[in-house]
Design a protein around this motif. Structure first.
Motif, PDB file in Angstrom:
ATOM      1  N   GLY A 102       0.809  -1.208   0.000  1.00 44.95           N
ATOM      2  CA  GLY A 102       0.000   0.000   0.000  1.00 44.95           C
ATOM      3  C   GLY A 102       0.845   1.262   0.000  1.00 44.95           C
ATOM      4  N   GLU A 103       0.251   2.398   0.395  1.00 41.31           N
ATOM      5  CA  GLU A 103       0.935   3.688   0.316  1.00 41.31           C
ATOM      6  C   GLU A 103       2.223   3.728   1.121  1.00 41.31           C
ATOM      7  OE1 GLU A 103      -1.591   6.969   1.257  1.00 41.31           O
ATOM      8  OE2 GLU A 103      -3.177   6.324  -0.119  1.00 41.31           O
ATOM      9  N   GLY A 104       2.312   2.920   2.173  1.00 43.49           N
ATOM     10  CA  GLY A 104       3.524   2.911   2.984  1.00 43.49           C
ATOM     11  C   GLY A 104       4.732   2.343   2.276  1.00 43.49           C
ATOM     12  N   PHE A 105       4.526   1.773   1.080  1.00 44.74           N
ATOM     13  CA  PHE A 105       5.651   1.185   0.345  1.00 44.74           C
ATOM     14  C   PHE A 105       6.744   2.190   0.036  1.00 44.74           C
ATOM     15  CE2 PHE A 105       4.035   3.374  -3.227  1.00 44.74           C
ATOM     16  CZ  PHE A 105       4.885   3.211  -4.330  1.00 44.74           C
ATOM     17  N   VAL A 106       6.371   3.465  -0.093  1.00 42.86           N
ATOM     18  CA  VAL A 106       7.350   4.473  -0.493  1.00 42.86           C
ATOM     19  C   VAL A 106       8.470   4.579   0.537  1.00 42.86           C
ATOM     20  CG1 VAL A 106       6.157   6.446   0.566  1.00 42.86           C
ATOM     21  CG2 VAL A 106       7.547   6.794  -1.464  1.00 42.86           C
ATOM     22  N   GLU A 107       8.160   4.266   1.791  1.00 46.30           N
ATOM     23  CA  GLU A 107       9.175   4.366   2.837  1.00 46.30           C
ATOM     24  C   GLU A 107      10.187   3.224   2.772  1.00 46.30           C
ATOM     25  OE1 GLU A 107       7.380   5.252   6.672  1.00 46.30           O
ATOM     26  OE2 GLU A 107       5.663   6.098   5.624  1.00 46.30           O
ATOM     27  N   ARG A 108       9.888   2.195   1.974  1.00 48.79           N
ATOM     28  CA  ARG A 108      10.821   1.088   1.803  1.00 48.79           C
ATOM     29  C   ARG A 108      11.786   1.315   0.637  1.00 48.79           C
ATOM     30  NH1 ARG A 108       8.826  -4.299   3.650  1.00 48.79           N
ATOM     31  NH2 ARG A 108       6.962  -3.997   4.935  1.00 48.79           N
ATOM     32  N   LEU A 109      11.542   2.331  -0.163  1.00 50.02           N
ATOM     33  CA  LEU A 109      12.338   2.551  -1.365  1.00 50.02           C
ATOM     34  C   LEU A 109      13.644   3.253  -1.017  1.00 50.02           C
ATOM     35  CD1 LEU A 109       9.523   3.813  -3.771  1.00 50.02           C
ATOM     36  CD2 LEU A 109      10.216   1.441  -3.280  1.00 50.02           C
ATOM     37  N   ARG A 110      14.760   2.736  -1.535  1.00 52.60           N
ATOM     38  CA  ARG A 110      16.068   3.366  -1.360  1.00 52.60           C
ATOM     39  C   ARG A 110      16.570   3.753  -2.743  1.00 52.60           C
ATOM     40  NH1 ARG A 110      21.359   0.822   1.850  1.00 52.60           N
ATOM     41  NH2 ARG A 110      22.623   2.736   1.810  1.00 52.60           N
ATOM     42  N   GLY A 111      16.560   5.042  -3.006  1.00 54.80           N
ATOM     43  CA  GLY A 111      16.985   5.459  -4.331  1.00 54.80           C
ATOM     44  C   GLY A 111      16.574   6.873  -4.641  1.00 54.80           C
ATOM     45  N   MET A 112      16.572   7.190  -5.928  1.00 57.68           N
ATOM     46  CA  MET A 112      16.106   8.492  -6.423  1.00 57.68           C
ATOM     47  C   MET A 112      14.908   8.217  -7.319  1.00 57.68           C
ATOM     48  SD  MET A 112      19.156   9.412  -9.116  1.00 57.68           S
ATOM     49  CE  MET A 112      19.640   8.319 -10.454  1.00 57.68           C
ATOM     50  N   PHE A 113      13.830   8.971  -7.116  1.00 56.81           N
ATOM     51  CA  PHE A 113      12.632   8.640  -7.873  1.00 56.81           C
ATOM     52  C   PHE A 113      11.607   9.772  -7.822  1.00 56.81           C
ATOM     53  CE2 PHE A 113      12.346   6.815  -3.599  1.00 56.81           C
ATOM     54  CZ  PHE A 113      11.176   7.385  -3.112  1.00 56.81           C
ATOM     55  N   ALA A 114      10.800   9.787  -8.858  1.00 57.36           N
ATOM     56  CA  ALA A 114       9.567  10.575  -8.902  1.00 57.36           C
ATOM     57  C   ALA A 114       8.609   9.752  -9.748  1.00 57.36           C
ATOM     58  CB  ALA A 114       9.799  11.945  -9.529  1.00 57.36           C
ATOM     59  N   ALA A 150       1.035  21.746 -11.543  1.00 54.92           N
ATOM     60  CA  ALA A 150       0.374  23.010 -11.885  1.00 54.92           C
ATOM     61  C   ALA A 150      -1.127  22.767 -11.951  1.00 54.92           C
ATOM     62  CB  ALA A 150       0.882  23.548 -13.225  1.00 54.92           C
ATOM     63  N   ARG A 151      -1.896  23.803 -11.672  1.00 59.76           N
ATOM     64  CA  ARG A 151      -3.344  23.743 -11.760  1.00 59.76           C
ATOM     65  C   ARG A 151      -3.833  24.359 -13.063  1.00 59.76           C
ATOM     66  NH1 ARG A 151      -6.389  20.245  -8.968  1.00 59.76           N
ATOM     67  NH2 ARG A 151      -5.672  20.069  -6.811  1.00 59.76           N
ATOM     68  N   ALA A 152      -4.798  23.693 -13.683  1.00 55.86           N
ATOM     69  CA  ALA A 152      -5.519  24.244 -14.830  1.00 55.86           C
ATOM     70  C   ALA A 152      -6.999  24.147 -14.463  1.00 55.86           C
ATOM     71  CB  ALA A 152      -5.201  23.473 -16.099  1.00 55.86           C
ATOM     72  N   GLY A 153      -7.498  25.160 -13.779  1.00 52.29           N
ATOM     73  CA  GLY A 153      -8.847  25.071 -13.230  1.00 52.29           C
ATOM     74  C   GLY A 153      -8.875  24.022 -12.133  1.00 52.29           C
ATOM     75  N   GLU A 154      -9.765  23.037 -12.254  1.00 51.14           N
ATOM     76  CA  GLU A 154      -9.846  21.950 -11.275  1.00 51.14           C
ATOM     77  C   GLU A 154      -8.885  20.819 -11.598  1.00 51.14           C
ATOM     78  OE1 GLU A 154     -11.732  22.001  -8.472  1.00 51.14           O
ATOM     79  OE2 GLU A 154     -12.046  24.085  -9.071  1.00 51.14           O
ATOM     80  N   ALA A 155      -8.271  20.845 -12.758  1.00 51.43           N
ATOM     81  CA  ALA A 155      -7.377  19.768 -13.174  1.00 51.43           C
ATOM     82  C   ALA A 155      -5.976  19.971 -12.611  1.00 51.43           C
ATOM     83  CB  ALA A 155      -7.313  19.694 -14.695  1.00 51.43           C
ATOM     84  N   LEU A 156      -5.277  18.846 -12.413  1.00 50.92           N
ATOM     85  CA  LEU A 156      -3.892  18.871 -11.958  1.00 50.92           C
ATOM     86  C   LEU A 156      -2.993  18.333 -13.069  1.00 50.92           C
ATOM     87  CD1 LEU A 156      -2.089  19.348  -9.358  1.00 50.92           C
ATOM     88  CD2 LEU A 156      -2.139  16.853  -9.121  1.00 50.92           C
ATOM     89  N   LEU A 157      -1.951  19.100 -13.407  1.00 50.94           N
ATOM     90  CA  LEU A 157      -0.951  18.691 -14.385  1.00 50.94           C
ATOM     91  C   LEU A 157       0.363  18.439 -13.661  1.00 50.94           C
ATOM     92  CD1 LEU A 157      -1.571  21.469 -17.102  1.00 50.94           C
ATOM     93  CD2 LEU A 157      -2.957  19.444 -16.592  1.00 50.94           C
ATOM     94  N   PHE A 158       1.172  17.515 -14.163  1.00 49.70           N
ATOM     95  CA  PHE A 158       2.456  17.228 -13.521  1.00 49.70           C
ATOM     96  C   PHE A 158       3.467  16.827 -14.583  1.00 49.70           C
ATOM     97  CE2 PHE A 158      -0.227  13.480 -13.433  1.00 49.70           C
ATOM     98  CZ  PHE A 158       0.579  12.489 -13.972  1.00 49.70           C
ATOM     99  N   ALA A 159       4.746  17.084 -14.279  1.00 42.90           N
ATOM    100  CA  ALA A 159       5.810  16.750 -15.236  1.00 42.90           C
ATOM    101  C   ALA A 159       7.167  16.821 -14.556  1.00 42.90           C
ATOM    102  CB  ALA A 159       5.776  17.694 -16.439  1.00 42.90           C
ATOM    103  N   SER A 160       8.164  16.264 -15.242  1.00 42.55           N
ATOM    104  CA  SER A 160       9.542  16.270 -14.739  1.00 42.55           C
ATOM    105  C   SER A 160      10.222  17.624 -14.895  1.00 42.55           C
ATOM    106  CB  SER A 160      10.380  15.212 -15.479  1.00 42.55           C
ATOM    107  OG  SER A 160       9.916  13.910 -15.240  1.00 42.55           O
ATOM    108  N   GLU A 161       9.686  18.496 -15.751  1.00 42.41           N
ATOM    109  CA  GLU A 161      10.338  19.777 -15.995  1.00 42.41           C
ATOM    110  C   GLU A 161       9.325  20.906 -16.030  1.00 42.41           C
ATOM    111  OE1 GLU A 161      12.921  19.611 -19.378  1.00 42.41           O
ATOM    112  OE2 GLU A 161      14.152  17.999 -18.526  1.00 42.41           O
ATOM    113  N   VAL A 162       9.755  22.063 -15.569  1.00 41.14           N
ATOM    114  CA  VAL A 162       8.902  23.248 -15.520  1.00 41.14           C
ATOM    115  C   VAL A 162       8.492  23.678 -16.920  1.00 41.14           C
ATOM    116  CG1 VAL A 162       8.812  25.688 -14.861  1.00 41.14           C
ATOM    117  CG2 VAL A 162       9.933  24.036 -13.361  1.00 41.14           C
ATOM    118  N   ARG A 163       9.440  23.651 -17.851  1.00 43.20           N
ATOM    119  CA  ARG A 163       9.122  24.153 -19.193  1.00 43.20           C
ATOM    120  C   ARG A 163       8.084  23.279 -19.885  1.00 43.20           C
ATOM    121  NH1 ARG A 163      14.699  22.740 -22.450  1.00 43.20           N
ATOM    122  NH2 ARG A 163      15.179  20.845 -21.299  1.00 43.20           N
ATOM    123  N   ALA A 164       8.061  21.967 -19.582  1.00 42.57           N
ATOM    124  CA  ALA A 164       7.019  21.104 -20.143  1.00 42.57           C
ATOM    125  C   ALA A 164       5.647  21.521 -19.620  1.00 42.57           C
ATOM    126  CB  ALA A 164       7.298  19.644 -19.799  1.00 42.57           C
TER     127      ALA A 164
END
Length: 636
Positions: free
Chosen positions: A118-130, A156-170
Motif C-alpha cells: 500500500g501507500e507505505g511502500f514508499v518508505e521502503r524505497l532506497r533510491g532516487m525517484f519521482a 500546476a493547476r488548470a482550473g480543477e485539473a492537476l498537471l504534472f511533469a519532470s520539468e517546468v518548461r514542459a
C-alpha cells in the motif's frame, strides 16, 4: 532514468493531447522509448506520458507507462523516473510473499511493492525517484518524490485539473496548450539574482511549483487532492547528537560502501566523475575496493591553469587503477556550446554549465550512467561556510544593537573594492540569525549591487523571500551544534535547490543518468547524526569521509588546496567571452518587461571590465541567463 508527465481532471480530448505533448516535450530525457496511457477507475480522465532512458533491463520489458493487472480487470499503472538501488532486495522480499515477476526492471518491483504494502511502500524505497501511480481498483492516484529531491516533479493547476511533469518548461507548454499561459513569478527573479537559483518549491513560473522532497500526494476518485504527507524530512532528523566513536565510524564506512555498491548496478556503461577533490576520490576508492570490476573515470581540465585539476585527477586514477579519460574545456568550447546549455535550462541557474559540459563529455566517452560526489561537502564539513558562518553569526550577536550603527558608516568606497568588507557591512544590517548569515555567505549579489539594475524610484526584488529565510532558521535551530546547522542549510538550500536540480536537468539533456551516492538517504541520516567536532577540518580535511573510504584512499591529495569544480568566468568574461556577453546584455528590449533599466546590464559589463568590484562575474552570468531564457520564451 526518464521523463514523466500527465494530467488528472481535464476533458478526454485535452487529456490525450497533453499526453502526446508531454511525450514530445520530454523526449530529450528518454531517447530509448516513449509511451502514453489513459488509466480508468477515476471519475475524471487521467493521462500518463513517459520517455525512457534504459538503464536497468534495457529490453522492452521495462517500457512505460507500465501496467499491472489486478482482480476483476482493474489495473495499477505507473509512470516512473529514477532508480531503486534496493530493488533486488525488495524483489526477493516480494517473491517470498508470493509475487512473481516477468521482467528484470525496478519499475515492476515498484508496482508490486505498492500492491503488497500500500501507500507505505514508499518508505521502503532506497533510491532516487519521482512517479505518478494510478490505482484503478481503489479509484485514486499518487504522486511521489524521493527524500532528498534528487529527481524532480512539478505540478500546476488548470482550473480543477492537476498537471504534472519532470520539468517546468514542459508544464509551461502544457498550460499554454489548455489556454492558461503562465506568468513570471517576481519573487523568483529576486531569489535568483540573490542566490543564483530559485529557492524553495516555487519556480520562475507563478503557476508551477515543485512537489516537496520526501512527499506523497494523494488524489481521490474525483481528481481532488485529499492530502500531501511528508514521509521523510531533513527537519525531523537528529543532527549532531551522536558521538563519532569507533562503532559510529565502522557503521558509516559500511553504509557508504553499501551505498556505492548499490549505485554501481547498471546494465549499461557506467563511470565516475573524478576531480582532484576528496569527495570524488572517496567514491572512486570505494568503487575499486573489490579490485574485480574495471572502473571508468572521467576528469575535466580547463585552459585557465589555476582552475585545472586534470593532472591531479589523472594521478588519483593511476593510483586506484581506473580506466581514465580527460577532456579539456576552453572558453571557445563553452561559447560554442552555450546555446545548447540555454536550450537545456529548465529554471534559471548560474551553476548548471559545469554539469552540462561534464555530462556531455561523459556521454561522448560512451557512458550512460555516471556517479558524482555531490553531497560530500554538505555532509562532512567541506565548505568554508562551516567555518565562516558560525564566526560571522557570533560577531553579529556580540555587537548587538551597535551593529546597526556600524552598518550605517559611510564606507561605500572601501566596500566597492572589497567583497569581504561589503558582505561584512551587509551582515551588520541583518538580523542575528544563522540563516541570514548563511544566505549572506552564499549571496551572489548584494542588495546595493542589484539596485544598479533598477530605474531610480522603482521597486527592486527583495532577494530571498522571508518565508524561506524563516523556514531555514527553524531548520538550523534543530541542530545540536553549529556544524550540524550549517550542514542542514547547505543540504536544503544550495544542494537541493541548485546542485541536485542542475544535475538532473543538464545530465538528462545529454541522455546521461547522474547518480549521487553520498546523497543516499541512509548516508545522509548517519552523517548528519555525527557530532560537529568530528567534522571540523584539519589533517585530514573531511576526516570522517576520508577514514570511511578506507586505507586505499590516495592521501597525497589531502595536501592540495580545495578549489571546487568551477568555471573561470571572471577570466573568460574579461577575455574571449566578453563580446558575446556585451552583445546579449546590450539588447535593451530584453529588460523592459522584467522591470530592469534597459541600459543597466550593459553598463554593468563595462564597469566590470573597468575592475569595479561591485559587479561580480556571477551577477553578469545571471543576467546572461535571464536574457537567454527571455529570448527563448522560457520566462512566462
Amino acid at each position: 532514468m526518464c521523463g514523466i508527465g500527465g494530467s488528472v481532471g481535464l476533458d478526454d480530448e485535452s487529456t490525450r493531447a497533453l499526453a502526446d505533448l508531454f511525450a514530445l516535450a520530454l523526449a530529450h530525457r528518454g531517447p530509448d522509448g516513449s509511451g502514453t496511457a489513459f488509466p480508468e477507475g477515476l471519475d475524471v480522465p487521467v493521462g500518463l506520458a513517459h520517455t525512457r532512458l534504459a538503464v536497468i533491463d534495457p529490453t522492452g520489458g521495462g517500457a512505460q507507462p507500465m501496467r499491472r493487472e489486478g482482480a476483476g480487470g482493474a489495473a495499477l499503472w505507473v509512470s516512473y523516473n529514477g532508480e531503486l538501488y534496493n530493488y533486488r532486495e525488495l524483489r526477493d522480499e516480494l517473491r517470498a510473499a508470493g509475487e512473481t515477476f516477468a521482467t528484470e526492471s525496478d519499475t515492476e518491483v515498484l508496482l508490486a511493492a505498492y500492491a503488497v504494502w500500500g501507500e507505505g511502500f514508499v518508505e521502503r524505497l532506497r533510491g532516487m525517484f519521482a512517479f505518478a501511480l494510478v490505482d484503478e481498483a481503489r479509484g485514486k492516484a499518487l504522486l511521489a518524490r524521493d527524500r532528498l529531491g534528487i529527481k524532480p516533479l512539478y505540478v500546476a493547476r488548470a482550473g480543477e485539473a492537476l498537471l504534472f511533469a519532470s520539468e517546468v518548461r514542459a508544464l509551461g507548454k502544457a498550460l499554454r496548450s489548455v489556454g492558461r499561459p503562465p506568468s513570471l513569478n517576481p519573487a523568483a527573479l529576486g531569489s535568483f539574482l540573490a542566490q543564483g537559483a530559485v529557492l524553495g518549491t516555487a519556480t520562475h513560473l507563478a503557476e508551477v511549483e515543485a512537489l516537496a522532497p520526501g512527499s506523497l500526494m494523494v488524489l481521490d476518485r474525483s481528481g481532488r487532492v485529499t492530502g500531501t504527507r511528508r514521509y521523510w524530512a531533513l527537519e525531523e532528523l537528529p543532527v549532531g547528537t551522536r558521538p563519532a566513536d569507533g562503532a559510529y565510524r565502522s557503521e558509516l564506512a559500511e553504509t557508504l560502501r553499501a551505498a556505492v555498491r548499490g549505485h554501481l548496478v547498471s546494465d549499461v556503461p557506467l563511470g565516475l566523475f573524478l576531480s582532484s577533490g576528496i569527495d570524488s576520490t572517496a567514491l572512486a576508492t570505494l568503487a575499486t575496493d573489490d579490485g574485480e570490476a574495471d572502473v571508468r573515470t572521467l576528469g575535466i581540465g580547463f585552459d585557465v591553469g589555476r582552475f585545472d585539476e586534470s593532472e591531479g585527477a589523472a594521478a588519483i586514477a593511476a593510483a586506484l587503477g581506473t580506466t581514465h579519460r580527460t577532456e579539456t574545456l576552453a572558453a571557445a568550447d563553452v561559447l560554442a556550446g552555450v546555446e545548447a546549455v540555454f536550450d537545456a535550462m529548465d529554471q534559471p541557474t548560474v551553476d548548471g554549465f559545469n554539469t552540462f559540459f561534464v555530462s556531455r563529455a561523459a556521454r561522448r566517452s560512451g557512458l550512460t550512467v555516471a556517479l558524482s560526489g555531490v553531497g560530500g561537502d554538505e555532509l562532512f564539513g567541506g565548505y568554508a561556510s562551516f567555518r565562516d558562518v558560525p564566526k560571522a553569526l557570533a560577531l553579529r550577536r556580540a555587537l548587538g544593537p551597535a551593529a546597526g550603527l556600524l552598518g550605517r558608516l559611510p564606507l561605500g568606497a572601501l566596500s566597492a573594492r572589497s567583497r569581504a568588507l561589503a558582505k561584512g557591512l551587509a551582515l551588520l544590517r541583518r538580523p542575528p540569525s544563522m540563516a541570514e548569515a548563511y544566505l549572506l555567505r552564499r549571496e551572489l549579489s548584494l542588495p546595493d549591487e542589484r539596485l544598479l539594475l533598477w530605474p531610480a524610484g522603482s521597486a527592486s526584488p527583495s532577494g530571498v523571500p522571508g518565508a524561506i529565510v524563516a523556514a531555514a532558521e527553524r531548520r538550523a535551530g534543530r541542530a545540536a551544534d553549529a556544524e550540524g546547522a550549517v550542514s542542514l542549510l547547505e543540504l536544503s538550500l544550495y544542494m537541493r535547490d541548485m546542485l541536485l536540480r542542475d544535475a538532473d536537468v543538464f545530465s538528462m539533456a545529454n541522455q546521461l543518468e547522474l547518480r549521487v551516492p553520498l546523497v543516499d538517504h541512509e548516508v545522509v541520516e548517519l552523517a548528519l547524526a555525527a557530532e560537529g567536532a568530528a567534522k571540523r577540518g584539519g589533517d585530514p580535511p573531511k576526516p570522517l569521509l576520508v577514514e570511511a573510504a578506507g586505507g586505499r584512499f590516495p592521501r597525497a591529495i589531502l595536501a592540495r588546496k580545495k578549489r571546487g569544480f568551477t568555471f573561470p568566468w571572471e577570466s573568460w568574461f574579461r577575455g574571449p567571452l566578453a563580446p558575446a556577453l556585451r552583445e546579449r546584455l546590450g539588447q535593451r528590449e530584453t529588460w523592459k518587461d522584467l522591470g530592469i533599466a534597459p541600459a543597466a546590464p550593459l553598463g554593468l559589463v563595462e564597469r566590470f571590465q573597468d575592475g569595479d568590484r561591485r559587479v561580480p562575474a556571477l551577477l553578469l552570468l545571471a543576467l546572461w541567463v535571464l536574457a537567454e531564457l527571455r529570448a527563448r520564451g522560457g520566462l512566462g
